[in-house]
Design a protein around this motif. Sequence first.
Motif, PDB file in Angstrom:
ATOM      1  N   ARG A  74      36.773  38.032  39.636  1.00 18.65           N
ATOM      2  CA  ARG A  74      36.872  36.648  39.175  1.00 18.65           C
ATOM      3  C   ARG A  74      38.217  36.430  38.495  1.00 18.65           C
ATOM      4  O   ARG A  74      38.883  37.365  38.064  1.00 18.65           O
ATOM      5  CB  ARG A  74      35.725  36.336  38.218  1.00 18.65           C
ATOM      6  CG  ARG A  74      34.366  36.289  38.922  1.00 18.65           C
ATOM      7  CD  ARG A  74      33.257  36.071  37.916  1.00 18.65           C
ATOM      8  NE  ARG A  74      33.116  37.224  37.028  1.00 18.65           N
ATOM      9  CZ  ARG A  74      32.645  37.145  35.790  1.00 18.65           C
ATOM     10  NH1 ARG A  74      32.308  35.970  35.283  1.00 18.65           N
ATOM     11  NH2 ARG A  74      32.521  38.231  35.053  1.00 18.65           N
ATOM     12  N   ASN A  75      38.595  35.182  38.391  1.00 22.47           N
ATOM     13  CA  ASN A  75      39.862  34.827  37.752  1.00 22.47           C
ATOM     14  C   ASN A  75      39.780  35.061  36.240  1.00 22.47           C
ATOM     15  O   ASN A  75      38.691  35.017  35.647  1.00 22.47           O
ATOM     16  CB  ASN A  75      40.202  33.359  38.015  1.00 22.47           C
ATOM     17  CG  ASN A  75      40.118  33.007  39.477  1.00 22.47           C
ATOM     18  OD1 ASN A  75      40.613  33.744  40.331  1.00 22.47           O
ATOM     19  ND2 ASN A  75      39.488  31.868  39.783  1.00 22.47           N
ATOM     20  N   VAL A  76      40.923  35.276  35.651  1.00 21.63           N
ATOM     21  CA  VAL A  76      41.020  35.443  34.194  1.00 21.63           C
ATOM     22  C   VAL A  76      42.083  34.489  33.670  1.00 21.63           C
ATOM     23  O   VAL A  76      43.213  34.446  34.178  1.00 21.63           O
ATOM     24  CB  VAL A  76      41.390  36.889  33.815  1.00 21.63           C
ATOM     25  CG1 VAL A  76      41.562  37.014  32.300  1.00 21.63           C
ATOM     26  CG2 VAL A  76      40.346  37.878  34.324  1.00 21.63           C
TER      27      VAL A  76
ATOM     28  N   ILE B 254      43.879  33.378  29.989  1.00 17.48           N
ATOM     29  CA  ILE B 254      44.058  33.701  28.564  1.00 17.48           C
ATOM     30  C   ILE B 254      44.829  32.560  27.914  1.00 17.48           C
ATOM     31  O   ILE B 254      45.957  32.248  28.317  1.00 17.48           O
ATOM     32  CB  ILE B 254      44.815  35.027  28.391  1.00 17.48           C
ATOM     33  CG1 ILE B 254      44.048  36.163  29.066  1.00 17.48           C
ATOM     34  CG2 ILE B 254      45.025  35.327  26.908  1.00 17.48           C
ATOM     35  CD1 ILE B 254      44.767  37.494  29.020  1.00 17.48           C
TER      36      ILE B 254
ATOM     37  N   TYR C  53      45.260  40.932  42.271  1.00 16.32           N
ATOM     38  CA  TYR C  53      45.363  39.686  41.510  1.00 16.32           C
ATOM     39  C   TYR C  53      46.799  39.162  41.523  1.00 16.32           C
ATOM     40  O   TYR C  53      47.753  39.924  41.356  1.00 16.32           O
ATOM     41  CB  TYR C  53      44.944  39.914  40.056  1.00 16.32           C
ATOM     42  CG  TYR C  53      43.455  39.885  39.792  1.00 16.32           C
ATOM     43  CD1 TYR C  53      42.899  38.899  38.995  1.00 16.32           C
ATOM     44  CD2 TYR C  53      42.603  40.858  40.336  1.00 16.32           C
ATOM     45  CE1 TYR C  53      41.539  38.872  38.718  1.00 16.32           C
ATOM     46  CE2 TYR C  53      41.249  40.845  40.079  1.00 16.32           C
ATOM     47  CZ  TYR C  53      40.720  39.849  39.273  1.00 16.32           C
ATOM     48  OH  TYR C  53      39.368  39.829  39.013  1.00 16.32           O
TER      49      TYR C  53
ATOM     50  N   VAL D 184      45.233  36.038  37.424  1.00 14.79           N
ATOM     51  CA  VAL D 184      45.206  36.023  35.959  1.00 14.79           C
ATOM     52  C   VAL D 184      46.343  35.117  35.500  1.00 14.79           C
ATOM     53  O   VAL D 184      47.484  35.260  35.941  1.00 14.79           O
ATOM     54  CB  VAL D 184      45.335  37.443  35.360  1.00 14.79           C
ATOM     55  CG1 VAL D 184      46.554  38.177  35.896  1.00 14.79           C
ATOM     56  CG2 VAL D 184      45.382  37.368  33.839  1.00 14.79           C
TER      57      VAL D 184
ATOM     58  N   THR E  49      35.822  31.726  36.729  1.00 18.38           N
ATOM     59  CA  THR E  49      36.921  32.123  35.841  1.00 18.38           C
ATOM     60  C   THR E  49      36.391  32.528  34.472  1.00 18.38           C
ATOM     61  O   THR E  49      35.516  31.870  33.918  1.00 18.38           O
ATOM     62  CB  THR E  49      37.927  30.970  35.680  1.00 18.38           C
ATOM     63  OG1 THR E  49      38.441  30.596  36.965  1.00 18.38           O
ATOM     64  CG2 THR E  49      39.093  31.394  34.788  1.00 18.38           C
ATOM     65  N   VAL E  50      36.934  33.615  33.953  1.00 20.93           N
ATOM     66  CA  VAL E  50      36.674  34.045  32.578  1.00 20.93           C
ATOM     67  C   VAL E  50      37.810  33.522  31.704  1.00 20.93           C
ATOM     68  O   VAL E  50      38.993  33.781  31.982  1.00 20.93           O
ATOM     69  CB  VAL E  50      36.592  35.583  32.478  1.00 20.93           C
ATOM     70  CG1 VAL E  50      36.453  36.012  31.025  1.00 20.93           C
ATOM     71  CG2 VAL E  50      35.439  36.116  33.313  1.00 20.93           C
TER      72      VAL E  50
ATOM     73  N   ILE F  72      35.308  34.007  24.041  1.00 20.13           N
ATOM     74  CA  ILE F  72      35.365  34.309  25.479  1.00 20.13           C
ATOM     75  C   ILE F  72      34.309  33.459  26.175  1.00 20.13           C
ATOM     76  O   ILE F  72      33.116  33.572  25.893  1.00 20.13           O
ATOM     77  CB  ILE F  72      35.130  35.801  25.751  1.00 20.13           C
ATOM     78  CG1 ILE F  72      36.231  36.625  25.080  1.00 20.13           C
ATOM     79  CG2 ILE F  72      35.105  36.066  27.256  1.00 20.13           C
ATOM     80  CD1 ILE F  72      36.074  38.118  25.243  1.00 20.13           C
TER      81      ILE F  72
ATOM     82  N   ASP G 237      32.577  32.642  29.600  1.00 22.70           N
ATOM     83  CA  ASP G 237      32.282  33.148  30.938  1.00 22.70           C
ATOM     84  C   ASP G 237      31.167  32.279  31.498  1.00 22.70           C
ATOM     85  O   ASP G 237      29.985  32.522  31.250  1.00 22.70           O
ATOM     86  CB  ASP G 237      31.843  34.612  30.861  1.00 22.70           C
ATOM     87  CG  ASP G 237      31.665  35.234  32.241  1.00 22.70           C
ATOM     88  OD1 ASP G 237      31.844  34.511  33.245  1.00 22.70           O
ATOM     89  OD2 ASP G 237      31.347  36.431  32.315  1.00 22.70           O
TER      90      ASP G 237
ATOM     91  N   VAL H   6      37.508  42.119  28.617  1.00 25.82           N
ATOM     92  CA  VAL H   6      37.713  41.423  29.885  1.00 25.82           C
ATOM     93  C   VAL H   6      37.418  42.351  31.056  1.00 25.82           C
ATOM     94  O   VAL H   6      36.752  41.966  32.023  1.00 25.82           O
ATOM     95  CB  VAL H   6      39.148  40.868  29.965  1.00 25.82           C
ATOM     96  CG1 VAL H   6      39.461  40.365  31.379  1.00 25.82           C
ATOM     97  CG2 VAL H   6      39.343  39.747  28.953  1.00 25.82           C
TER      98      VAL H   6
ATOM     99  N   LEU I 184      34.519  41.962  34.022  1.00 22.75           N
ATOM    100  CA  LEU I 184      34.811  41.985  35.458  1.00 22.75           C
ATOM    101  C   LEU I 184      34.155  43.163  36.165  1.00 22.75           C
ATOM    102  O   LEU I 184      34.137  43.207  37.404  1.00 22.75           O
ATOM    103  CB  LEU I 184      36.321  42.031  35.682  1.00 22.75           C
ATOM    104  CG  LEU I 184      37.135  40.836  35.155  1.00 22.75           C
ATOM    105  CD1 LEU I 184      38.617  41.066  35.412  1.00 22.75           C
ATOM    106  CD2 LEU I 184      36.678  39.527  35.795  1.00 22.75           C
TER     107      LEU I 184
END
Length: 653
Positions: A271-273, A275, A360, A429, A488-489, A523, A525, A548, A552
């Motif tokens: 999944r996407n991250v 920050i 990624y 990311v 996305t996280v 965070i 999610d 993170v 994942l």
Amino acid sequence: MRRDDDIHAAVGPRHSPEPPRFLLGRADWARVLALLVPLIAYVLTLKSVRVARLPDEHGFFAALELMRSDLLFNAGYALLWVGLFSVARRGPGRAVVAFLFHSTAIIVALVATGAHQFYEVTGSTLGFDAVLYFVLAPREVGAVAASEASPALLAVVSAALLYAVFGPALLTRTLGRLRGWDAAPAGAGGAPWLGFTGAVLVSFGLVALSVLPAGGPAGASESFAKDPVVNAAMTGLEEIEGDGPTVDGEAVRERLPLETSLSQTARTEKRNVVIVHLESTRAGSVTPYGGDEGLTPYLNELAGKSLLAERAYASVPHTTNALVATMCGIVPPSGRLQTNSLGDRIPSRCLADLLGQQGYRSAYFTSAERTFERRPEVVENLGYEDFYSVEDMDTEGFQRANYFGYEDDVMLEPSKRWLEENAEDGPFVAAYETITPHHQYLAPNRYGRKDFVEKDGLDRYLNSVRYVDFFVKNLIDQYKEMGLYEDTVFVFYGDHGEAFGEHGRYQHDNVPYEEGLRIPLMILDPGRFENGERVESPVGQIDVLPTVLDLLGYEVEGGEYPGVSLLDPVPEDRTLKAACWYEDECLASIKGDRKFIYNYGDRPDEAYDLSADPDEKNNLADGRDAGWLKERRDELLRWAAEVEAAYEASSGP
């Protein structure tokens, strides 16, 4: 027969005979005093203003003790030049002494002015590392200084510099003409070297006495009590000499996560991250942590469906250092020079780099100028492929947020374009470095402003934090509109807090208290923490990376990171440690509700029970056993030495 006045008018002004000299002739005394008297008066006036503004009450003798170093140093400084001029009466030696006299006077005036302004703005004293940083990074420092320099201050400094260069000679020449002095320096007369030797010896003694520790009212540090020039010199010598514990540097470097990689497990989900770096955002000014309901209502809404760390702390309260702690999972260095070295190498495999090996794509966005602390090089070392600073963005219609950045919404359009070009190619990311709440707190009015407090600076800061809440909402809406939200996280974290005089400090770099170190950390999610979850134990920025990766479903191979996943119970015996950004200024440790602060002897040790005293008003150190205090100091000093060893040049590949 004509009168004497008529004779004088006919033949011109008479030169009065040179009286017996005491070290200097009268013209030399006039020239030396014409510079020394206003210089010393200026320096002492600035110090007296700082003494008068100390928060604790103090009487005349306490104030005099705080001025002792300044009085002694300036007396010794003045006597040294009297001695030098007494022997350098003509020729090249005279020219050299005159040049050095004016040059050092300018330096002393600049150091005194800088120390005064630095204390007024930050509540900290000006040490050698700060002076060195000013010299090595004039562009960055210049922008900060310009933001605090009033027209009146600039006029005073400019006038003082012009006078230091030209004033004494012009004044002496004018006075000599009016009084009829000889233009040439007086002859030797007496034993000039004997007078010079005596003057230098007394000068040396006075300067040596100015270095001795001083007393004074509570709240005044040893560095505050010292003359600014003395303090800068002494802190420089202390850095050269060094007195920290010896550690096994090779063993430290062998434990660094330089060779780590990720392995997939049955839980792995690519999944996407995202920050989101919340600049200068202290926990107490964010609604989910007890801030005003009108400050960050959207972050408060997200907190209800996020994993939230109730007590999260910065490792070093400075932006670049926080990036390393959060995105690389290791403790960052303190000190300006070591921070600058992060543009050369970071001794860790960082999150974007690790995920890049898993396919990624990555991008880093900042609404700040790219020149700040070698940001392009640092971002590359963080592992990001694409970097966008404000120079790559269309700033038309956007307001300045401070002296080196624009309001954060300027990142939205570049973010959208990058996502359109890259999101379909696989997971990514992305990092967003906000900048709006950073000093000088211009508080863009795109979303209006509210009156939170009466104090102007603090109110503008709170409005700047409120602005970022709108940016976060706009960013989340962008991800929803593009169909990326559910996969996305999102990590929201503060790089450090911000102080507004709660403990006599301002801004963040040198603030080891809760307002400087305690940060928001959430965070999000989607679908996982729908009812909200809380971590009550103290956690740090170094815990973000392992958390993170755990979310994942990856496992780390080839090394270990010092942080822990917040999905697991935090060890009860864990001690978090932090350092001020200024080198050898302060260290802090947090274990449960117990907090200890070591000030390297500049101030007394501090110990607080945060459960009973969350504002750190009651220092319990005096009631602690001396052995306990020493154990805490030694623990922190050893930790600081290990961190320094990790960033030594020999640790490079």
